[in-house]
Motif scaffolding. Structure first.
Motif, mmCIF file in Angstrom:
data_model
loop_
_atom_site.group_PDB
_atom_site.id
_atom_site.type_symbol
_atom_site.label_atom_id
_atom_site.label_comp_id
_atom_site.label_asym_id
_atom_site.label_seq_id
_atom_site.Cartn_x
_atom_site.Cartn_y
_atom_site.Cartn_z
ATOM 1 N N ARG A 220 24.686 19.826 6.392
ATOM 2 C CA ARG A 220 25.507 19.198 6.056
ATOM 3 C C ARG A 220 26.978 19.152 5.417
ATOM 4 O O ARG A 220 26.953 20.081 5.015
ATOM 5 C CB ARG A 220 25.177 18.029 4.916
ATOM 6 C CG ARG A 220 23.178 17.890 5.051
ATOM 7 C CD ARG A 220 22.987 17.112 5.584
ATOM 8 N NE ARG A 220 21.521 16.582 6.536
ATOM 9 C CZ ARG A 220 21.063 16.856 6.794
ATOM 10 N NH1 ARG A 220 22.727 16.821 8.105
ATOM 11 N NH2 ARG A 220 20.137 16.768 7.907
ATOM 12 N N LYS A 221 27.510 17.816 5.443
ATOM 13 C CA LYS A 221 28.990 17.442 4.494
ATOM 14 C C LYS A 221 29.494 17.642 3.539
ATOM 15 O O LYS A 221 28.975 16.975 2.462
ATOM 16 C CB LYS A 221 29.893 17.019 5.619
ATOM 17 C CG LYS A 221 30.023 17.416 6.855
ATOM 18 C CD LYS A 221 30.489 15.761 7.282
ATOM 19 C CE LYS A 221 30.993 15.890 9.025
ATOM 20 N NZ LYS A 221 31.451 14.474 9.143
ATOM 21 N N SER A 222 29.120 18.970 2.668
ATOM 22 C CA SER A 222 28.985 18.866 1.188
ATOM 23 C C SER A 222 30.535 19.379 0.516
ATOM 24 O O SER A 222 30.704 18.493 -0.763
ATOM 25 C CB SER A 222 28.059 19.992 0.672
ATOM 26 O OG SER A 222 28.453 21.388 1.277
ATOM 27 N N ARG B 267 21.116 19.647 11.204
ATOM 28 C CA ARG B 267 22.535 20.388 11.030
ATOM 29 C C ARG B 267 23.276 20.154 9.962
ATOM 30 O O ARG B 267 22.043 19.344 8.623
ATOM 31 C CB ARG B 267 23.419 19.179 11.777
ATOM 32 C CG ARG B 267 22.982 18.961 13.476
ATOM 33 C CD ARG B 267 23.907 17.747 13.913
ATOM 34 N NE ARG B 267 25.279 18.246 13.942
ATOM 35 C CZ ARG B 267 26.746 17.783 14.060
ATOM 36 N NH1 ARG B 267 26.323 16.246 14.088
ATOM 37 N NH2 ARG B 267 27.525 17.524 14.012
ATOM 38 N N ASN C 290 19.498 16.318 14.343
ATOM 39 C CA ASN C 290 20.432 15.761 13.190
ATOM 40 C C ASN C 290 19.583 16.214 12.442
ATOM 41 O O ASN C 290 20.742 16.979 11.365
ATOM 42 C CB ASN C 290 20.470 13.980 13.916
ATOM 43 C CG ASN C 290 20.894 14.238 14.689
ATOM 44 O OD1 ASN C 290 22.436 14.740 15.310
ATOM 45 N ND2 ASN C 290 21.220 12.872 15.680
ATOM 46 N N HIS C 291 18.542 16.291 12.249
ATOM 47 C CA HIS C 291 17.281 16.707 11.247
ATOM 48 C C HIS C 291 18.370 17.837 10.294
ATOM 49 O O HIS C 291 18.289 18.408 9.385
ATOM 50 C CB HIS C 291 16.717 15.737 10.408
ATOM 51 C CG HIS C 291 15.881 16.584 10.085
ATOM 52 N ND1 HIS C 291 15.943 16.475 8.525
ATOM 53 C CD2 HIS C 291 14.919 18.464 9.236
ATOM 54 C CE1 HIS C 291 15.433 16.880 7.668
ATOM 55 N NE2 HIS C 291 14.867 17.991 8.180
#
Length: 79
Positions: A51-53, A49, A46-47
């Motif tokens: 990011r939703k920016s 993955r 998960n680290h």
């Protein structure tokens, strides 16, 4: 004859003791030096993955899949 049987028992006992595990001294206390738990595989994955920016990614609604109704397990047919 008696000496031979006693000697064979002694030799058998001596050779069998090689296969018996030795008794280790019991530890009275156990020292745990870990300060905290390590990250496991899922947390590490998960680290990394993305990011939703973008706002379109952040405000995206979850996908609406159609509900699945399983067919009946058994059908009765009149023949």
């Amino acid at each position: 004859m008696k000496f031979l049987s006693i000697a064979s028992v002694v030799v058998l006992a001596a050779s069998a003791s090689a296969f018996v595990p030795s008794v280790a001294p019991l530890r009275t206390c156990v020292s745990l030096d870990a300060k905290h738990a390590n990250n496991k595989a899922a947390k590490k994955a998960n680290h990394d993955r993305p990011r939703k920016s973008r706002p379109s990614d952040i405000n995206r609604k979850p996908t609406n899949y159609p509900t699945w109704e399983s067919p009946p397990e058994y059908t009765i047919s009149d023949n």
